[in-house]
Scaffold this motif. Structure first.
Motif, mmCIF file in Angstrom:
data_model
loop_
_atom_site.group_PDB
_atom_site.id
_atom_site.type_symbol
_atom_site.label_atom_id
_atom_site.label_comp_id
_atom_site.label_asym_id
_atom_site.label_seq_id
_atom_site.Cartn_x
_atom_site.Cartn_y
_atom_site.Cartn_z
ATOM 1 N N ALA A 15 0.850 -1.194 0.000
ATOM 2 C CA ALA A 15 0.000 0.000 0.000
ATOM 3 C C ALA A 15 0.883 1.239 0.000
ATOM 4 O O ALA A 15 1.850 1.311 0.751
ATOM 5 N N VAL A 16 0.545 2.177 -0.857
ATOM 6 C CA VAL A 16 1.232 3.467 -0.915
ATOM 7 C C VAL A 16 0.216 4.523 -0.501
ATOM 8 O O VAL A 16 -0.862 4.621 -1.094
ATOM 9 N N ASN A 17 0.549 5.277 0.527
ATOM 10 C CA ASN A 17 -0.319 6.350 1.017
ATOM 11 C C ASN A 17 0.353 7.686 0.729
ATOM 12 O O ASN A 17 1.499 7.890 1.112
ATOM 13 N N VAL A 18 -0.380 8.563 0.047
ATOM 14 C CA VAL A 18 0.127 9.890 -0.293
ATOM 15 C C VAL A 18 -0.835 10.908 0.300
ATOM 16 O O VAL A 18 -2.046 10.822 0.085
ATOM 17 N N THR A 19 -0.309 11.843 1.071
ATOM 18 C CA THR A 19 -1.126 12.929 1.597
ATOM 19 C C THR A 19 -0.525 14.248 1.141
ATOM 20 O O THR A 19 0.675 14.346 0.906
ATOM 21 N N GLY A 20 -1.374 15.234 0.993
ATOM 22 C CA GLY A 20 -0.882 16.537 0.560
ATOM 23 C C GLY A 20 -2.000 17.555 0.525
ATOM 24 O O GLY A 20 -3.082 17.331 1.067
ATOM 25 N N PHE A 63 -5.763 16.247 0.901
ATOM 26 C CA PHE A 63 -6.215 15.052 0.211
ATOM 27 C C PHE A 63 -5.405 13.867 0.692
ATOM 28 O O PHE A 63 -4.295 14.003 1.198
ATOM 29 N N GLN A 64 -5.984 12.696 0.541
ATOM 30 C CA GLN A 64 -5.284 11.455 0.863
ATOM 31 C C GLN A 64 -5.559 10.468 -0.262
ATOM 32 O O GLN A 64 -6.704 10.271 -0.656
ATOM 33 N N LEU A 65 -4.504 9.880 -0.758
ATOM 34 C CA LEU A 65 -4.575 8.904 -1.843
ATOM 35 C C LEU A 65 -3.968 7.615 -1.345
ATOM 36 O O LEU A 65 -2.893 7.623 -0.737
ATOM 37 N N LYS A 66 -4.654 6.506 -1.589
ATOM 38 C CA LYS A 66 -4.112 5.202 -1.220
ATOM 39 C C LYS A 66 -4.192 4.302 -2.445
ATOM 40 O O LYS A 66 -5.259 4.134 -3.034
ATOM 41 N N VAL A 67 -3.039 3.778 -2.832
ATOM 42 C CA VAL A 67 -2.942 2.848 -3.949
ATOM 43 C C VAL A 67 -2.403 1.539 -3.390
ATOM 44 O O VAL A 67 -1.360 1.527 -2.733
ATOM 45 N N SER A 68 -3.126 0.444 -3.632
ATOM 46 C CA SER A 68 -2.685 -0.870 -3.144
ATOM 47 C C SER A 68 -2.579 -1.830 -4.315
ATOM 48 O O SER A 68 -3.421 -1.805 -5.227
ATOM 49 N N GLN A 69 -1.573 -2.671 -4.277
ATOM 50 C CA GLN A 69 -1.390 -3.670 -5.319
ATOM 51 C C GLN A 69 -0.624 -4.853 -4.755
ATOM 52 O O GLN A 69 0.353 -4.666 -4.034
ATOM 53 N N LYS A 70 -1.082 -6.052 -5.090
ATOM 54 C CA LYS A 70 -0.341 -7.244 -4.682
ATOM 55 C C LYS A 70 0.839 -7.413 -5.629
ATOM 56 O O LYS A 70 0.675 -7.422 -6.847
ATOM 57 N N LEU A 71 2.025 -7.508 -5.050
ATOM 58 C CA LEU A 71 3.220 -7.707 -5.865
ATOM 59 C C LEU A 71 3.268 -9.163 -6.321
ATOM 60 O O LEU A 71 2.990 -10.071 -5.525
ATOM 61 N N PRO A 72 3.606 -9.408 -7.570
ATOM 62 C CA PRO A 72 3.686 -10.785 -8.050
ATOM 63 C C PRO A 72 4.678 -11.607 -7.225
ATOM 64 O O PRO A 72 5.713 -11.090 -6.785
ATOM 65 N N ALA A 73 4.359 -12.878 -7.022
ATOM 66 C CA ALA A 73 5.250 -13.764 -6.265
ATOM 67 C C ALA A 73 6.608 -13.884 -6.946
ATOM 68 O O ALA A 73 7.614 -14.138 -6.289
#
Length: 105
Positions: A15-20, A63-73
């Motif tokens: 998860a990447v959380n960006v605030t600004g 603002f708050q942005l959250k981007v989540s991604q499962k990394l490939p094994a």
């Protein structure tokens, strides 16, 4: 900008959380994400801006942005870079974030 977990691990969700502060007011737009490994683009993602942040955006507000991604094994360990950009409804880029991280085993 924060990562969770930090450092990211292959086979797990990152998860990447960006605030600004919003520099513009917009009722929508696009969010683009690109991941590079050793300088080569290995992943891209695009979505409507309002699916990633609460809209409408008001200039000068938080603002708050959250981007989540499962990394490939099979994601190789090593250095990565993630580029996140936000465009308003007119296509103007109002946000650009570049994040360097390492994937651990």
């Amino acid at each position: 900008v924060t990562l969770s977990p930090d450092p990211p691990h292959h086979g797990r969700t990152m998860a990447v959380n960006v605030t600004g502060i919003n520099p513009v007011s917009t009722s929508g737009g696009r969010l683009r994400v690109a991941v590079l490994y050793m300088g080569f683009k290995v992943y891209t993602y695009e979505t409507p801006l309002c699916e990633a942040v609460s809209c409408p955006l008001v200039a000068g507000s938080d603002f708050q942005l959250k981007v989540s991604q499962k990394l490939p094994a099979l994601a190789p360990p090593g250095p990565y870079e993630m580029e996140i950009s936000g465009e308003d409804t007119a296509g103007g880029v109002f946000m650009c974030v570049s994040i360097s991280f390492r994937v651990s085993m």
